[in-house]
Design a protein around this motif. Structure first.
Motif, PDB file in Angstrom:
ATOM      1  N   UNK A  30     -26.498 -46.762  29.622  1.00 24.96           N
ATOM      2  CA  UNK A  30     -26.626 -45.608  28.747  1.00 24.96           C
ATOM      3  C   UNK A  30     -27.688 -44.671  29.300  1.00 24.96           C
ATOM      4  N   UNK A  31     -27.454 -43.378  29.154  1.00 26.63           N
ATOM      5  CA  UNK A  31     -28.489 -42.445  29.615  1.00 26.63           C
ATOM      6  C   UNK A  31     -29.709 -42.558  28.717  1.00 26.63           C
ATOM      7  N   UNK A  32     -30.872 -42.207  29.227  1.00 21.46           N
ATOM      8  CA  UNK A  32     -32.071 -42.278  28.387  1.00 21.46           C
ATOM      9  C   UNK A  32     -31.938 -41.297  27.232  1.00 21.46           C
ATOM     10  N   UNK A  33     -32.603 -41.596  26.109  1.00 20.11           N
ATOM     11  CA  UNK A  33     -32.503 -40.660  24.980  1.00 20.11           C
ATOM     12  C   UNK A  33     -33.107 -39.315  25.364  1.00 20.11           C
ATOM     13  N   UNK A  34     -32.575 -38.244  24.776  1.00 15.34           N
ATOM     14  CA  UNK A  34     -33.131 -36.939  25.118  1.00 15.34           C
ATOM     15  C   UNK A  34     -34.571 -36.845  24.638  1.00 15.34           C
ATOM     16  N   UNK A  35     -35.384 -36.072  25.343  1.00 10.26           N
ATOM     17  CA  UNK A  35     -36.767 -35.935  24.895  1.00 10.26           C
ATOM     18  C   UNK A  35     -36.786 -35.262  23.528  1.00 10.26           C
ATOM     19  N   UNK A  36     -37.799 -35.592  22.763  1.00 14.11           N
ATOM     20  CA  UNK A  36     -37.909 -35.028  21.429  1.00 14.11           C
ATOM     21  C   UNK A  36     -38.103 -33.525  21.524  1.00 14.11           C
ATOM     22  N   UNK A  41     -48.676 -33.290  16.305  1.00 11.01           N
ATOM     23  CA  UNK A  41     -50.089 -33.545  16.603  1.00 11.01           C
ATOM     24  C   UNK A  41     -51.032 -32.488  16.035  1.00 11.01           C
ATOM     25  N   UNK A  42     -50.505 -31.567  15.221  1.00  9.53           N
ATOM     26  CA  UNK A  42     -51.348 -30.501  14.676  1.00  9.53           C
ATOM     27  C   UNK A  42     -52.083 -30.980  13.435  1.00  9.53           C
ATOM     28  N   UNK A  43     -53.424 -31.043  13.457  1.00  6.63           N
ATOM     29  CA  UNK A  43     -54.162 -31.504  12.282  1.00  6.63           C
ATOM     30  C   UNK A  43     -53.973 -30.547  11.108  1.00  6.63           C
ATOM     31  N   UNK A  44     -53.877 -31.100   9.918  1.00  2.00           N
ATOM     32  CA  UNK A  44     -53.780 -30.307   8.694  1.00  2.00           C
ATOM     33  C   UNK A  44     -55.108 -30.455   7.962  1.00  2.00           C
ATOM     34  N   UNK A  72     -44.283 -41.348  15.338  1.00  2.00           N
ATOM     35  CA  UNK A  72     -43.003 -41.588  16.004  1.00  2.00           C
ATOM     36  C   UNK A  72     -41.825 -41.473  15.053  1.00  2.00           C
ATOM     37  N   UNK A  73     -42.006 -41.970  13.832  1.00  2.00           N
ATOM     38  CA  UNK A  73     -40.940 -41.890  12.834  1.00  2.00           C
ATOM     39  C   UNK A  73     -40.687 -40.429  12.455  1.00  2.00           C
ATOM     40  N   UNK A  74     -41.741 -39.661  12.288  1.00  2.00           N
ATOM     41  CA  UNK A  74     -41.593 -38.241  11.955  1.00  2.00           C
ATOM     42  C   UNK A  74     -40.921 -37.488  13.106  1.00  2.00           C
ATOM     43  N   UNK A  75     -41.340 -37.771  14.320  1.00  2.00           N
ATOM     44  CA  UNK A  75     -40.756 -37.113  15.483  1.00  2.00           C
ATOM     45  C   UNK A  75     -39.255 -37.387  15.566  1.00  2.00           C
ATOM     46  N   UNK A 118     -42.292 -27.216  17.158  1.00  2.00           N
ATOM     47  CA  UNK A 118     -41.118 -27.300  18.024  1.00  2.00           C
ATOM     48  C   UNK A 118     -41.526 -27.121  19.478  1.00  2.00           C
ATOM     49  N   UNK A 119     -40.888 -27.874  20.351  1.00  2.00           N
ATOM     50  CA  UNK A 119     -41.133 -27.729  21.787  1.00  2.00           C
ATOM     51  C   UNK A 119     -40.111 -26.803  22.437  1.00  2.00           C
ATOM     52  N   UNK A 120     -39.016 -26.566  21.744  1.00  2.00           N
ATOM     53  CA  UNK A 120     -37.977 -25.705  22.307  1.00  2.00           C
ATOM     54  C   UNK A 120     -38.159 -24.301  21.755  1.00  2.00           C
ATOM     55  N   UNK A 121     -38.070 -23.304  22.617  1.00  5.31           N
ATOM     56  CA  UNK A 121     -38.216 -21.936  22.118  1.00  5.31           C
ATOM     57  C   UNK A 121     -37.051 -21.601  21.194  1.00  5.31           C
TER      58      UNK A 121
END
Length: 146
Positions: A30-36, A41-44, A72-75, A118-121
């Motif tokens: 199986x291919x590796x899972x796509x990156x998240x 990591x932003x403090x509130x 990890x669960x949230x991601x 989000x990491x994707x524009x």
């Protein structure tokens, strides 16, 4: 009178195959899972360290690994935008889609809240298709009455 027993053909005996003659099946790779597509990591900032996000709850419960397990669960949860992780409480974790309302705990537990980004524009909107100007046909003259 007794019914005659049906005649069965003799059993077919096939020769045994040696283990080397049996093909080996391999599990598909199986291919590796796509990156998240987000990072959490932003403090509130809260008034005290004893508050957690209290609206838009998606999941509540114990998670192995404490803050990192909760992160990890949230991601991995598509609608999760914030997580609240209790320190020293055995991994209590709350995932939320928003954090407009803060609730306080009275037991003195210290809570870490992190927001996700989000990491994707963002996808730019598609341009509107250019349509040709409408064609206006002249109206035919009214029929003459004679």
């Amino acid at each position: 009178p007794p019914l005659p027993s049906p005649s069965l053909p003799p059993p077919v005996v096939s020769p045994l195959l040696s283990p080397s003659a049996i093909p080996t099946l391999r599990a598909p790779t199986l291919p590796p899972p796509p990156p998240s597509s987000k990072v959490c990591d932003s403090p509130v900032q809260t008034e005290t360290a004893h508050q957690y996000c209290g609206n838009g709850t998606l999941s509540t419960g114990f998670v192995a690994g404490g803050e990192e397990g909760c992160r990890g669960l949230c991601t991995a949860t598509p609608l999760c935008r914030f997580f609240s992780s209790w320190k020293g409480k055995g991994g209590w974790c709350v995932l939320t889609s928003s954090c407009d309302v803060l609730h306080s705990v009275r037991n003195g537990a210290e809570i870490v809240i992190r927001g996700c980004r989000s990491l994707t524009p963002p996808t730019p909107p598609l341009p509107s298709p250019s349509l040709p100007p409408p064609v206006v046909s002249p109206l035919p003259p009214p029929p003459s009455s004679k």
